[in-house]
Design a protein around this motif. Structure first.
Motif, PDB file in Angstrom:
ATOM      1  N   VAL A 156       0.870  -1.174   0.000  1.00  0.00           N
ATOM      2  CA  VAL A 156       0.000   0.000   0.000  1.00  0.00           C
ATOM      3  C   VAL A 156       0.903   1.219   0.000  1.00  0.00           C
ATOM      4  O   VAL A 156       1.842   1.308   0.792  1.00  0.00           O
ATOM      5  N   ALA A 157       0.651   2.146  -0.915  1.00  0.00           N
ATOM      6  CA  ALA A 157       1.480   3.357  -1.004  1.00  0.00           C
ATOM      7  C   ALA A 157       0.683   4.424  -1.734  1.00  0.00           C
ATOM      8  O   ALA A 157      -0.312   4.137  -2.411  1.00  0.00           O
ATOM      9  N   LEU A 201       6.639   0.496  -9.316  1.00  0.00           N
ATOM     10  CA  LEU A 201       8.070   0.463  -9.590  1.00  0.00           C
ATOM     11  C   LEU A 201       8.852   1.278  -8.565  1.00  0.00           C
ATOM     12  O   LEU A 201       9.922   0.873  -8.118  1.00  0.00           O
ATOM     13  N   LYS A 202       8.337   2.452  -8.195  1.00  0.00           N
ATOM     14  CA  LYS A 202       9.026   3.304  -7.222  1.00  0.00           C
ATOM     15  C   LYS A 202       9.126   2.632  -5.862  1.00  0.00           C
ATOM     16  O   LYS A 202      10.161   2.725  -5.183  1.00  0.00           O
ATOM     17  N   VAL A 203       8.084   1.947  -5.443  1.00  0.00           N
ATOM     18  CA  VAL A 203       8.115   1.244  -4.157  1.00  0.00           C
ATOM     19  C   VAL A 203       9.122   0.099  -4.201  1.00  0.00           C
ATOM     20  O   VAL A 203       9.937  -0.074  -3.286  1.00  0.00           O
ATOM     21  N   THR A 229      12.406   4.156  -3.950  1.00  0.00           N
ATOM     22  CA  THR A 229      12.363   5.620  -4.061  1.00  0.00           C
ATOM     23  C   THR A 229      11.053   6.208  -3.543  1.00  0.00           C
ATOM     24  O   THR A 229      10.924   7.423  -3.462  1.00  0.00           O
ATOM     25  N   LEU A 230      10.087   5.363  -3.210  1.00  0.00           N
ATOM     26  CA  LEU A 230       8.836   5.816  -2.606  1.00  0.00           C
ATOM     27  C   LEU A 230       8.518   4.903  -1.438  1.00  0.00           C
ATOM     28  O   LEU A 230       8.512   3.679  -1.573  1.00  0.00           O
ATOM     29  N   ALA A 231       8.270   5.511  -0.277  1.00  0.00           N
ATOM     30  CA  ALA A 231       7.982   4.722   0.921  1.00  0.00           C
ATOM     31  C   ALA A 231       6.589   4.102   0.832  1.00  0.00           C
ATOM     32  O   ALA A 231       5.647   4.723   0.334  1.00  0.00           O
ATOM     33  N   LEU A 251      18.566  -6.670 -11.499  1.00  0.00           N
ATOM     34  CA  LEU A 251      17.152  -6.369 -11.685  1.00  0.00           C
ATOM     35  C   LEU A 251      17.036  -5.009 -12.357  1.00  0.00           C
ATOM     36  O   LEU A 251      17.633  -4.035 -11.905  1.00  0.00           O
ATOM     37  N   ALA A 252      16.285  -4.938 -13.449  1.00  0.00           N
ATOM     38  CA  ALA A 252      16.053  -3.677 -14.157  1.00  0.00           C
ATOM     39  C   ALA A 252      14.583  -3.301 -14.019  1.00  0.00           C
ATOM     40  O   ALA A 252      13.696  -4.117 -14.295  1.00  0.00           O
ATOM     41  N   LEU A 253      14.345  -2.059 -13.583  1.00  0.00           N
ATOM     42  CA  LEU A 253      12.999  -1.513 -13.457  1.00  0.00           C
ATOM     43  C   LEU A 253      12.840  -0.443 -14.524  1.00  0.00           C
ATOM     44  O   LEU A 253      13.465   0.617 -14.446  1.00  0.00           O
ATOM     45  N   LEU A 254      12.019  -0.702 -15.521  1.00  0.00           N
ATOM     46  CA  LEU A 254      11.914   0.157 -16.696  1.00  0.00           C
ATOM     47  C   LEU A 254      10.512   0.735 -16.780  1.00  0.00           C
ATOM     48  O   LEU A 254       9.541  -0.002 -16.998  1.00  0.00           O
TER      49      LEU A 254
END
Length: 268
Positions: free
Chosen positions: A17-18, A53-55, A59-61, A167-170
């Motif tokens: 959850v974010a 992706l940010k979580v 980079t996002l809490a 690991l690549a997050l695109l």
């Protein structure tokens, strides 16, 4: 070494959850990814794809849930250790100064260098190989601000490749790219999945690209995971109709047999 790592699990996320302020962009999303696997995250605008992706990338809490990378809690990694494992290419990548294409790609080597250490011939070799992979050698000395949107996108993909991550997050990696470079990029990352065991997560608006290149697809709407599995099991006419609120045609390309998804023809 943990059991998760021994069995090839790169990522395990549970009940995420974010959001942003009081707006929840993710609502109880769970997912798993194995080494050598390519996962496409699809869904309409506002589905929560970029937020997820940010979580995962730290980079996002998150306000609830757990993320494990390579059998360890995400929060147990410091920034440098995480950057050696995870490469991220965001939708928007801004460079404030007049760096050349080569200098930007060399930034991918930073997590592997000690404090105050300069790039070695080995780092330069890796950067040049990444440039070659994405057809950028001729642009190596050009300032990145002088490039088109598609060329810039390829530069940041090359930087991620030079990072030598597992690991690549695109996030929308094929935005601004023509058909040739879309095919080339997925071919390059598919090769990395096979040869290096790299795991790839890509958010996509192009459902046909997801069907053609991904091992599995995660379909999202309003911050919720609707379905996750093989492209054939997830990208069904019923699922897509419910998620996109429109009629679609799902069939097979007669030339290749690949899944093909088109807007349904309007009724006469």
């Amino acid at each position: 070494m943990s059991d998760a790592t021994e069995h090839g699990t790169v990522l395990h996320a549970s009940d995420l959850v974010a959001g942003y302020g009081e707006v929840e962009a993710l609502r109880g999303v769970s997912m798993e990814l194995r080494a050598g696997e390519m996962l496409a995250i699809v869904g309409p605008n506002g589905a929560g794809k970029s937020t997820l992706l940010k979580v995962i990338g730290g980079t996002l809490a998150r306000t609830r849930g757990t993320v494990e990378l390579f059998g360890r809690p995400l929060d147990s990694y410091d920034r440098r250790a995480l950057a050696r494992l995870v490469a991220t290419v965001a939708q928007e990548n801004n460079i404030a100064f007049q760096f050349s294409v080569l200098e930007v790609v060399l930034m991918g080597r930073a997590p592997h260098l000690g404090a105050f250490h300069f790039e070695t011939p080995h780092d330069l070799k890796i950067a040049h190989s990444a440039l070659e992979h994405f057809d950028l050698l001729a642009l190596a000395r050009r300032p990145i601000q002088e490039l088109s949107g598609g060329e810039r996108k390829r530069v940041f993909l090359a930087r991620a490749l030079a990072q030598d991550a597992k690991l690549a997050l695109l996030d929308e990696p094929t935005a601004f790219l023509d058909m040739k470079h879309v095919a080339d990029i997925f071919s390059r990352f598919r090769d990395l999945c096979i040869r290096r065991g790299m795991a790839v997560i890509a958010t996509l608006h192009d459902l046909n690209a997801a069907a053609l290149y991904a091992d599995r697809v995660l379909l999202m709407k309003d911050g919720v995971a609707i379905a996750c599995g093989s492209p054939e099991s997830v990208l069904t006419a019923e699922n897509l109709r419910n998620v996109y609120d429109t009629e679609v045609y799902v069939g097979r390309n007669p030339a290749s047999g690949a899944l093909i998804i088109l807007p349904a023809a309007p009724r006469a």
